[in-house]
Design an enzyme around this catalytic site. Structure first.
Site, mmCIF file in Angstrom:
data_model
loop_
_atom_site.group_PDB
_atom_site.id
_atom_site.type_symbol
_atom_site.label_atom_id
_atom_site.label_comp_id
_atom_site.label_asym_id
_atom_site.label_seq_id
_atom_site.Cartn_x
_atom_site.Cartn_y
_atom_site.Cartn_z
ATOM 1 N N GLU A 151 30.458 36.248 43.596
ATOM 2 C CA GLU A 151 31.671 37.068 43.625
ATOM 3 C C GLU A 151 32.867 36.233 43.186
ATOM 4 O OE1 GLU A 151 34.256 36.532 45.862
ATOM 5 O OE2 GLU A 151 33.316 34.929 47.024
ATOM 6 N N ARG A 154 39.637 37.785 44.794
ATOM 7 C CA ARG A 154 40.812 37.134 45.352
ATOM 8 C C ARG A 154 41.309 37.955 46.537
ATOM 9 N NH1 ARG A 154 44.644 37.474 40.416
ATOM 10 N NH2 ARG A 154 43.567 39.487 40.362
ATOM 11 N N GLU A 155 41.473 37.308 47.659
ATOM 12 C CA GLU A 155 42.004 38.021 48.819
ATOM 13 C C GLU A 155 43.392 38.555 48.478
ATOM 14 O OE1 GLU A 155 41.335 36.348 52.748
ATOM 15 O OE2 GLU A 155 40.113 34.792 51.828
ATOM 16 N N ASN A 211 35.939 27.713 40.986
ATOM 17 C CA ASN A 211 36.870 27.457 42.073
ATOM 18 C C ASN A 211 37.389 26.022 42.070
ATOM 19 O OD1 ASN A 211 36.859 30.056 42.994
ATOM 20 N ND2 ASN A 211 35.548 29.693 44.745
ATOM 21 N N LEU A 253 49.656 28.166 38.165
ATOM 22 C CA LEU A 253 50.609 27.100 37.889
ATOM 23 C C LEU A 253 51.890 27.308 38.701
ATOM 24 C CD1 LEU A 253 50.364 26.390 34.052
ATOM 25 C CD2 LEU A 253 49.541 24.985 35.947
ATOM 26 N N CYS A 263 37.827 29.894 50.266
ATOM 27 C CA CYS A 263 37.026 29.517 49.100
ATOM 28 C C CYS A 263 37.292 28.107 48.581
ATOM 29 C CB CYS A 263 37.246 30.523 47.969
ATOM 30 S SG CYS A 263 36.626 32.173 48.327
ATOM 31 N N ARG A 331 42.269 30.762 57.390
ATOM 32 C CA ARG A 331 41.398 29.606 57.150
ATOM 33 C C ARG A 331 42.053 28.612 56.192
ATOM 34 N NH1 ARG A 331 35.957 32.947 55.906
ATOM 35 N NH2 ARG A 331 37.544 34.366 55.083
#
Length: 467
Positions: A151, A154-155, A211, A253, A263, A331
């Site tokens: 997957e 993006r949260e 990631n 950026l 992640c 987290r």
């Protein structure tokens, strides 16, 4: 198609709901009976914009079902997704795969017909091979397939990321899996979304590499932001100038207090451990991890500098706790290291977050939480902006200043334009912009209001900087 999704965490719930939105029948299974009961009532265990509406709609039509029975979920399933957690093992850094392997064994025991077992959890290279071996101890070869389908959600924007992705990556080893996965992702193929078919191990590695690259990009601009502060230029202009190069791109950026979430911290460590297992050095990733961890705690020193070198006994208001806006995920949030460091230096912390305070309260101690941001800053000696929620960006700066004891702002996200904050009367410290000089009057006011002594230069260069 009928789809089973094992795990109703962030990935499992979003994926299962979106597959149902495409018209599939989806059964999401979880061992947590309380969570399943809540989902059946339309109460979600996570905050994600737009998800609740989709869950309610698809559950009402019967396309989205929740159960604690893996047998019920597996009955007649064409594709079974493993979407359980792979947290880092304490003290090791590599991914804990016990939940993945446990799910594989239960799937094998409940399997009735040929199904494609798809690992959607983020896992190290070779995990699909191990899952295949586990199932093969119970089911004969050829009666199942194992694929990898990482997957890239993006949260905060997971629904759009699933329904309108940049690409879909599928790692497969046989034609049956290829055919079923092609049917499943047919809606995206019709929309001309790139669907990348690879070997299973390549798909597993693509997730970690993606990631790690993004984490490196964030760390790169953060370190350049430090340089911008010293040479007297603006990191925003720098990011624009380099980001318009299509080979670099403008995404990721934006300078800040460091990356966090579920992640990037976990996946960079897991990639390093995989590389070590194979005798490969990933020096860039190693430095990225180290630099990011140091940066989170170093942000507390920006607060110390902004108030004159000492926060002992001062009240610091923190606006935004989650690692990014539009999520309740705490987290590895930069706010955690910041608050813990400031508390170690003697600061009293008041905090506000639109949705993350419940989760934050489980982690942080001795922090006063406020639903109202203006009450959060009342009588504070400084305010620190950590997460750029839109509701925080829209705050009335004049009203904010009036509620505070001292008009000192440390904006770690550049959420407010420095000019606007200064016009409201704030002394502003931001990220990647020329370092302001704190006047003796402001410094004196801060410590006089809190009945504090002036601080020696040794506090700035000695013990405080060891945090």
């Amino acid at each position: 198609m009928k789809i089973a999704v094992i795990g109703t965490g962030y990935v499992g719930l979003v994926s299962g709901t979106c597959f149902a939105e495409w018209g599939n029948t989806v059964v999401c299974v979880d061992k947590n009976a309380e969570k399943i009961a809540q989902l059946k009532q339309g109460k979600l265990p996570i905050y994600e914009p737009g998800l609740e509406k989709l869950v309610l709609r698809n559950h009402a039509t019967g396309r989205l079902v929740f159960t604690t029975s893996i047998t019920e979920a597996m009955a007649g399933a064409d594709v079974v997704f493993i979407a359980v957690g792979t947290p880092p093992r304490p003290g090791h850094g590599d991914a804990d795969l016990s939940f993945v392997y446990g799910a594989a064994k239960e799937i094998a025991q409940a399997m009735e017909n040929h199904a494609v077992v798809v690992v959607k959890s983020t896992v190290p290279v070779g995990t699909g091979d191990a899952v295949e071996k586990i199932i093969a101890t119970i089911r004969p070869k050829g009666s199942f397939s194992v694929a990898s389908n990482p997957e890239f959600l993006r949260e905060g924007s997971a629904i759009d990321d699933f329904l309108f992705p940049d690409r879909v990556v599928i790692g497969i080893e046989d034609d049956v899996a290829r055919e079923k996965m092609a049917v499943l992702y047919g809606p995206l193929a019709d929309a001309k979304t790139p669907i990348v078919i690879t070997q299973r191990r390549a798909a597993e590695l693509i997730k970690y590499a993606s990631n790690a690259f993004l984490a490196t990009k964030i760390t790169f601009i953060n370190e350049l932001a430090d340089l911008c502060e010293q040479v007297g230029t603006d990191v925003g202009e720098l990011a624009l100038g380099i980001g318009l190069d299509h080979r670099i791109g403008r995404a990721f950026l934006k300078a800040g207090p460091g990356y966090g979430g579920s992640c990037f911290p976990k996946d960079t460590l897991a990639l390093l451990r995989t590389a070590q297992d194979y005798g490969v050095a990933l020096r860039v990733v190693e430095e990225t991890v180290a630099a990011n961890e140091a940066r989170k705690r170093r942000m507390a020193l920006k607060v110390l500098d902004a108030v004159g070198g000492d926060v002992d006994g001062l009240t610091i208001a923190v606006l935004g706790l989650t690692f990014k806006p539009d999520t309740d995920d705490m987290r590895e949030a930069p706010s955690l290291a910041l608050i813990e460091t400031l508390q170690r230096f003697g600061a009293n912390i008041q905090a506000h977050d639109p949705v993350g305070m419940e989760n934050a309260a489980r982690i942080l101690e001795n922090v006063a939480m406020f639903d109202d941001p203006y009450e959060c800053v009342r009588n504070a000696d400084a305010v620190v902006v950590v997460t750029e929620w839109e509701s925080i960006r829209q705050l009335d700066l004049y009203r904010l200043k009036q509620a505070m004891r001292s008009a000192i702002m440390i904006d770690l996200r550049n959420a407010f334009g420095r000019g606007a904050a200064q016009a409201a009367g704030f002394h502003v410290t931001s990220i990647g912009q020329p370092v302001p000089q704190l006047s003796g009057i402001i410094s004196g006011d801060v410590h006089a209001a809190s009945d504090h002594r002036p601080v020696s230069h040794a506090v700035l260069t000695g013990t405080a900087r060891e945090g």
